[in-house]
Enzyme design. Structure first.
Site, PDB file in Angstrom:
ATOM      1  N   GLN A   1      10.969 -11.277  -5.843  1.00 44.38           N
ATOM      2  CA  GLN A   1      10.739 -10.563  -7.102  1.00 44.38           C
ATOM      3  C   GLN A   1      11.858  -9.547  -7.319  1.00 44.38           C
ATOM      4  O   GLN A   1      12.154  -8.817  -6.365  1.00 44.38           O
ATOM      5  CB  GLN A   1       9.373  -9.883  -7.075  1.00 44.38           C
ATOM      6  CG  GLN A   1       8.265 -10.932  -7.123  1.00 44.38           C
ATOM      7  CD  GLN A   1       6.852 -10.360  -7.195  1.00 44.38           C
ATOM      8  OE1 GLN A   1       5.887 -11.091  -7.273  1.00 44.38           O
ATOM      9  NE2 GLN A   1       6.695  -9.065  -7.149  1.00 44.38           N
TER      10      GLN A   1
ATOM     11  N   ASN B   1      -5.857  -0.950  -6.346  1.00 48.74           N
ATOM     12  CA  ASN B   1      -5.807  -1.887  -7.466  1.00 48.74           C
ATOM     13  C   ASN B   1      -6.525  -3.201  -7.167  1.00 48.74           C
ATOM     14  O   ASN B   1      -6.348  -4.178  -7.884  1.00 48.74           O
ATOM     15  CB  ASN B   1      -4.351  -2.124  -7.908  1.00 48.74           C
ATOM     16  CG  ASN B   1      -3.471  -2.615  -6.768  1.00 48.74           C
ATOM     17  OD1 ASN B   1      -3.966  -3.020  -5.727  1.00 48.74           O
ATOM     18  ND2 ASN B   1      -2.170  -2.570  -6.971  1.00 48.74           N
TER      19      ASN B   1
ATOM     20  N   HIS C   1       4.621  -9.843 -12.161  1.00 46.06           N
ATOM     21  CA  HIS C   1       3.642  -9.227 -11.237  1.00 46.06           C
ATOM     22  C   HIS C   1       3.009  -7.982 -11.878  1.00 46.06           C
ATOM     23  O   HIS C   1       3.536  -6.885 -11.785  1.00 46.06           O
ATOM     24  CB  HIS C   1       4.374  -8.852  -9.945  1.00 46.06           C
ATOM     25  CG  HIS C   1       3.471  -8.535  -8.812  1.00 46.06           C
ATOM     26  ND1 HIS C   1       3.898  -8.511  -7.507  1.00 46.06           N
ATOM     27  CD2 HIS C   1       2.152  -8.243  -8.764  1.00 46.06           C
ATOM     28  CE1 HIS C   1       2.895  -8.200  -6.718  1.00 46.06           C
ATOM     29  NE2 HIS C   1       1.822  -8.018  -7.465  1.00 46.06           N
TER      30      HIS C   1
ATOM     31  N   ARG D   1       0.279 -13.491  -2.936  1.00 46.54           N
ATOM     32  CA  ARG D   1       1.730 -13.420  -2.801  1.00 46.54           C
ATOM     33  C   ARG D   1       2.321 -14.801  -3.040  1.00 46.54           C
ATOM     34  O   ARG D   1       1.778 -15.808  -2.576  1.00 46.54           O
ATOM     35  CB  ARG D   1       2.142 -12.930  -1.406  1.00 46.54           C
ATOM     36  CG  ARG D   1       1.959 -11.441  -1.165  1.00 46.54           C
ATOM     37  CD  ARG D   1       2.847 -10.570  -2.072  1.00 46.54           C
ATOM     38  NE  ARG D   1       2.631  -9.139  -1.871  1.00 46.54           N
ATOM     39  CZ  ARG D   1       1.872  -8.372  -2.657  1.00 46.54           C
ATOM     40  NH1 ARG D   1       1.265  -8.879  -3.710  1.00 46.54           N
ATOM     41  NH2 ARG D   1       1.758  -7.073  -2.420  1.00 46.54           N
TER      42      ARG D   1
END
Ligand code: NAD
Length: 399
Positions: A313, A146, A332, A284
């Site tokens: 998260q 990704n 995210h 991050r």
């Protein structure tokens, strides 16, 4: 074998009955020639949701027909969560960075059968890599799956933030037409100095994608790019982050989170940035100091902050980045477009096929192997852990 797979919630209204697009574009190879994940089979339709509980990463048929047990859950935080009940005898754990099951030292100590942690995506900082090394648990991720999805998101965020898109869109939604309100923070990107902290797969792709905007490009990385690439992009290399942030209007952060990069953008670093600069962080959350960012937006030292990564998260409901001024945060999502999901589902299956057949997993996918940083782990990470404080994820309450 028992495989524990921690995935994010299904859509609130249940799995979609239909999708916006009926097929995904065909991509032959990654830009450096690396081949896309190539499992022997596939039991799902590309372009459909795979990263949520009912999507099961398309793995159930494959695993059960080979005699394995698959447990899928979204209950991953707090005492007594489902994942903790199964980690004690799981052989393999799969989790996505978007909704990470934090494999802390304490959890690893309980995971007596654990042999491998697979990151369905890129970025394995949710695993205490030091504890994984000490306990000979291999850690692998689907390198490149990704990276380009994230680079697209970075471009979207740079342009939307500098032009102040969110504010303008809000004005329309509210039925308004005050043009002066809409443009009082709106600029062109053209001519700006854009710099990336790290020019790996994402950072370099983001630079390439920004080049046509006629901007000046900068980077800092612990690995210098080939001269030919620097020339192609008219890139300025900096010996330190400080040297780069001093001259940039926009800084994008694209290094992994590890002890060297944790809290890199604190009060001191932000004070060295050009006044009124923008930050885009899709790497991050913990690379940026939570309170320092909010403070700099309030004071005007930063004009905007956008990104999709938080710590922990899910971000607690009262996380200050949800409400600070001039932010363009998303949950995210950048690396979990439907397009990306299909690539990392294939990658996870390829890794599992190799593992079960005793074949070597691609070197590019390795983060920790046989108690050492290996493959991309040796290239991009440092020893240690960045999972401290992850228990705060239990504070998130579903709305
Ligand atoms: P990559 O391994 O190709 O690139 C990482 C780069 O960071 C390398 O060039 C490495 O040299 C550099 N680096 C490492 N430590 C550094 C340091 N201390 N200072 C400067 N440079 C340093 O990985 P990638 O595909 O580009 O992904 C990078 C990171 O982006 C991932 O580790 C992950 O944290 C994050 N990511 C986020 C999403 C998302 O959905 N938001 C998706 C994928 C990856």
């Amino acid at each position: 074998m028992k495989i524990l797979c921690v995935l994010y919630d299904d859509p609130k209204g249940g799995m979609p009955k239909s999708y916006a697009l009926s097929e995904l574009p065909k991509i032959e190879k990654y830009p450096d020639g690396m081949t896309l994940p190539s499992p022997k089979g596939r039991d799902y339709t590309p372009g459909q949701l795979l990263g949520c509980v009912s999507g099961e990463l398309g793995l159930r048929k494959f695993l059960e027909s080979n005699g394995h047990e698959l447990v899928v859950t979204n209950s991953k935080d707090g005492d007594g969560c489902e994942a903790d009940k199964h980690i004690v005898d799981a052989d393999i754990v799969i989790s996505q960075p978007f909704f990470p099951y934090y494999l802390t030292k304490e959890r690893i100590a309980k995971a007596k059968n654990l042999k491998m942690a697979i990151t369905a995506g890129i970025g394995s900082d949710h695993v205490d890599l030091q504890a994984a090394m000490d306990n000979k648990i291999d850690v692998v991720e689907v390198t490149y799956c990704n990276s380009r999805s994230v680079a697209e998101h970075i471009v979207m965020m740079i342009v939307s933030m500098v032009r102040d898109y969110h504010n303008q869109h809000r004005i329309v939604n509210e039925g308004g037409w005050n043009i002066a309100d809409a443009v009082q923070r709106s600029y062109d990107v053209e001519g700006m100095h854009i710099g990336t902290v790290a020019a790996g797969r994402i950072g370099l792709d983001a630079l390439r994608k920004m080049k046509p905007f006629d901007v000046h490009l900068h980077y800092f990385d612990r690995h210098k790019l080939p001269d030919s690439v620097e020339k192609e992009l008219n890139l300025t290399f900096h010996e330190s982050v400080e040297s780069m942030v001093k001259v940039c209007d926009v800084v994008t952060i694209n290094c992994p989170l590890h002890p060297e990069t944790e809290n890199l953008f604190d009060d001191a670093m932000i004070s060295k940035m050009k006044k009124g600069a923008y930050i885009v962080n899709t790497a991050r959350g913990k690379i940026c100091n939570r309170d320092a960012i909010a403070k700099a937006l309030k004071s005007g030292q930063l004009s905007g902050y956008a990104g999709d990564v938080w710590f922990p998260q899910p971000a607690p409901n009262d996380h200050v980045w949800r409400t600070m001024p001039h932010h363009g945060m998303t949950p995210h999502t950048s690396g979990t477009s439907l397009t990306a999901q299909s690539r990392y589902a294939d990658g996870v299956r390829e890794i599992l096929e190799c593992f079960f057949e005793g074949k070597e997993i691609r070197n590019q996918y390795l983060i920790v192997k046989d108690g050492q940083l290996a493959g991309m782990g040796a290239h991009s990470y440092s020893k240690g852990s960045a999972t401290g404080g992850s228990e705060e994820a239990a504070k998130y309450k579903k709305k």
